[in-house]
Design a protein around this motif. Structure first.
Motif, short mmCIF file in Angstrom:
data_model
loop_
_atom_site.label_atom_id
_atom_site.label_comp_id
_atom_site.label_asym_id
_atom_site.label_seq_id
_atom_site.Cartn_x
_atom_site.Cartn_y
_atom_site.Cartn_z
N VAL A 283 0.85 -1.18 0.00
CA VAL A 283 0.00 0.00 0.00
C VAL A 283 0.89 1.25 0.00
N TRP A 284 0.78 2.04 -1.08
CA TRP A 284 1.55 3.26 -1.24
C TRP A 284 0.65 4.46 -0.95
N VAL A 285 1.20 5.45 -0.29
CA VAL A 285 0.42 6.61 0.13
C VAL A 285 1.10 7.88 -0.35
N SER A 286 0.30 8.78 -0.96
CA SER A 286 0.79 10.11 -1.37
C SER A 286 0.03 11.15 -0.54
N LEU A 287 0.75 11.85 0.32
CA LEU A 287 0.12 12.85 1.19
C LEU A 287 -0.12 14.15 0.43
N PRO A 288 -1.20 14.88 0.76
CA PRO A 288 -1.45 16.17 0.10
C PRO A 288 -0.31 17.17 0.39
N ASP A 289 0.02 17.99 -0.62
CA ASP A 289 1.03 19.01 -0.39
C ASP A 289 0.36 20.38 -0.25
N GLU A 290 1.16 21.44 -0.18
CA GLU A 290 0.61 22.78 0.04
C GLU A 290 0.14 23.43 -1.25
N ARG A 291 0.27 22.75 -2.38
CA ARG A 291 -0.11 23.33 -3.66
C ARG A 291 -1.32 22.60 -4.26
#
Length: 213
Positions: free
Chosen positions: A140-148
């Motif tokens: 399970v791969w996770v991409s966290l939200p960034d500031e943009r």
């Protein structure tokens, strides 16, 4: 002309039932036959055992109603599987996944406090490979939200976890599909993963057939 008695061929004596060699031979034959009969009977002997009526997922409460009785030849591994004669505790749960129709090993059933993994739920929008089913191992791969308003590069958060359940749903008017998964997560992995899901991280799943082997 009479022949000399010394030149006459010796006559063979008739075997006697009292001859110990004959008795020993008979006993050996009988022992050999008995051994063959015992071997055949042992190989063909079947015993009643429990098989999973439907797939048993980790944490699921189980009772005799969740099993079917099948007649199988087990031999030396007889004691490793659950039989109808075995008593189940009232709080018995599956601590390992058991596919539908498979024999239920004793080690797959236990108490709730024996669980070292718990199901965590999340939803993905991308289609899953057909190889991913209940019991499969996935990364399970996770991409966290960034500031943009985008996402950070994906990171492997749950390597080789087991799929406990999955449900594919179709959106309204057939537009779009998403899949809800339950994967088995340890207590140490749970906080970071739940935090990522709560922060609307993008989650991707990759089939990992080599995990858990």
């Amino acid at each position: 002309m009479a022949m000399d008695g010394q030149n006459q061929a010796p006559r063979l004596a008739k075997p006697s039932w009292k001859d110990p060699r004959l008795l020993i031979g008979i006993l050996l034959v009988l022992a050999s036959v008995a051994a063959v009969v015992a071997l055949v009977e042992g190989a063909s002997r079947t015993v009643p055992m429990y098989a999973a009526k439907d797939a048993l997922t980790v944490g699921q409460k189980v009772s005799a109603a969740d099993f079917t009785i099948v007649q199988v030849q087990l031999g030396a591994v007889d004691g490793k599987y659950l039989a109808p004669a075995d008593a189940l505790a009232e709080n018995a749960v599956a601590i390992r996944m058991v596919p539908k129709g498979e024999l239920v090993s004793r080690s797959s059933i236990g108490a709730a406090d024996a669980l070292n993994r718990k199901p965590a739920s999340f939803t993905i929008d991308e289609p899953l490979p057909q190889d991913i089913v209940v019991g499969s191992r996935v990364d399970v791969w996770v991409s966290l939200p960034d500031e943009r308003n985008g996402f950070d590069p994906p990171q492997l958060m749950l390597p080789g976890v087991e799929v406990a359940a999955l449900n594919v749903a179709t959106g309204s008017l057939g537009a779009g599909r998403n899949t809800q998964l339950l994967v088995l997560v340890t207590d140490s992995q749970m906080p970071n993963f739940l935090g990522a899901v709560a922060n609307r991280a993008k989650v991707s799943v990759v089939w990992n057939p080599g995990a858990g082997s």
